[in-house]
Write a protein that holds these residues in place. Structure first.
Motif, PDB file in Angstrom:
ATOM      1  N   TRP A 208       0.826  -1.206   0.000  1.00  0.00           N
ATOM      2  CA  TRP A 208       0.000   0.000   0.000  1.00  0.00           C
ATOM      3  C   TRP A 208       0.865   1.262   0.000  1.00  0.00           C
ATOM      4  O   TRP A 208       0.585   2.217  -0.730  1.00  0.00           O
ATOM      5  N   GLY A 209       1.914   1.247   0.808  1.00  0.00           N
ATOM      6  CA  GLY A 209       2.792   2.412   0.866  1.00  0.00           C
ATOM      7  C   GLY A 209       3.494   2.676  -0.452  1.00  0.00           C
ATOM      8  O   GLY A 209       3.635   3.829  -0.874  1.00  0.00           O
ATOM      9  N   LEU A 210       3.936   1.617  -1.114  1.00  0.00           N
ATOM     10  CA  LEU A 210       4.637   1.779  -2.388  1.00  0.00           C
ATOM     11  C   LEU A 210       3.751   2.431  -3.441  1.00  0.00           C
ATOM     12  O   LEU A 210       4.157   3.381  -4.120  1.00  0.00           O
ATOM     13  N   VAL A 211       2.518   1.920  -3.595  1.00  0.00           N
ATOM     14  CA  VAL A 211       1.648   2.494  -4.637  1.00  0.00           C
ATOM     15  C   VAL A 211       1.095   3.847  -4.231  1.00  0.00           C
ATOM     16  O   VAL A 211       0.802   4.688  -5.088  1.00  0.00           O
ATOM     17  N   PHE A 212       0.948   4.091  -2.921  1.00  0.00           N
ATOM     18  CA  PHE A 212       0.530   5.418  -2.463  1.00  0.00           C
ATOM     19  C   PHE A 212       1.563   6.459  -2.872  1.00  0.00           C
ATOM     20  O   PHE A 212       1.217   7.527  -3.418  1.00  0.00           O
ATOM     21  N   ALA A 213       2.845   6.159  -2.631  1.00  0.00           N
ATOM     22  CA  ALA A 213       3.915   7.084  -3.027  1.00  0.00           C
ATOM     23  C   ALA A 213       3.958   7.251  -4.536  1.00  0.00           C
ATOM     24  O   ALA A 213       4.191   8.360  -5.043  1.00  0.00           O
ATOM     25  N   ALA A 214       3.726   6.168  -5.275  1.00  0.00           N
ATOM     26  CA  ALA A 214       3.723   6.254  -6.738  1.00  0.00           C
ATOM     27  C   ALA A 214       2.603   7.158  -7.231  1.00  0.00           C
ATOM     28  O   ALA A 214       2.804   8.002  -8.113  1.00  0.00           O
TER      29      ALA A 214
END
Length: 257
Positions: A208-214
């Motif tokens: 979730w954190g990875l795609v949120f930052a993306a």
């Protein structure tokens, strides 16, 4: 070095590239508007490539480990990207700030000096970059975190130069413009610490954190960087810069494994 500390150090190093990029302003070197737009296009290309190769794809891999192949990893990516973009959209509406070309955005800001409106604009811009580096390290993959730190650092340098030049054009001194440009990069280690600490809580938070930052970075690319590089008629140079930045980040991703 713990993932949290690595996230803070990595995002701090990337953020300080903003100050390094502003050094030419102290040396009295002039940069044409076309070169500025080419360099900002390069920054957009690096961010775009990092969003997909270093954030979205690793998120899908992490989601597949948790949920298996199928629709669940795809849904996590879709929702996370949209949430990241929505977060920056909300900050754009809630925080008064000023873009160098398009002017003011956000609520009424008569009580704030123009310089702080510029600082707020760059701060909003840098939050997702710091988050991306912090999350990269916080997930425990030091190679991925280093790759993101290098990529974000590379794109921070031309942004720092653009900020310093724009501030100088507004009547601020060279030293003041350099100082403020460097100061705007300090939000990245703060965001990096938040990102690293958050994904370190649970493995379920990482995808979730990875795609949120993306999603946050993609919003910034589309809403701020690309429009700014096209407004002065240098869209060809900006596009060349974007292509170079994208393939350079692709090369880094593959070569670093």
């Amino acid at each position: 070095m713990t993932p949290l500390l690595a996230g803070i150090v990595g995002s701090f190093a990337a953020g300080m590239m903003t100050a390094l990029g502003a050094v030419p302003i102290l040396l009295g070197h002039s940069v044409t508007a076309r070169t500025q737009d080419l360099l900002l296009g390069f920054a957009a290309g690096v961010m775009l490539a990092a969003s997909f190769f270093s954030l979205i794809i690793p998120s899908l891999v992490a989601s597949e480990r948790l949920y298996g192949a199928g629709w669940k990893p795809a849904l996590v990516a879709v929702v996370g990207i949209l949430l990241g973009g929505a977060a920056i959209f909300a900050l754009d509406r809630l925080i008064p700030h000023r873009h160098f070309i398009s002017g003011k955005e956000g609520p009424s800001s008569e009580a704030l000096k123009k310089i702080w409106l510029f600082v707020f604009a760059i701060t909003i811009h840098n939050i997702p970059e710091g988050l991306a580096v912090g999350i990269g390290f916080g997930g425990g993959d030091m190679v991925a975190g280093m790759e993101l730190a290098i990529g974000i650092g590379l794109q921070n340098a031309p942004e720092g130069l653009a900020v310093a030049l724009a501030l100088q054009s507004e009547g601020y001194s060279k030293i003041y413009a350099f100082f403020v440009a460097g100061l705007t990069g300090l939000v990245e280690p703060l965001a990096g610490a938040i990102g690293a600490a958050t994904v370190g809580i649970s493995e379920f938070v990482l995808p979730w954190g990875l795609v949120f930052a993306a999603g946050a970075m993609i919003y910034v690319i589309s809403h701020e960087i690309i429009p700014e590089t096209h407004r002065r008629g240098h869209q060809d140079a900006a596009t060349i810069g974007l292509m170079i930045g994208l393939v350079l980040m692709l090369y880094l991703d593959v070569s670093l494994g």
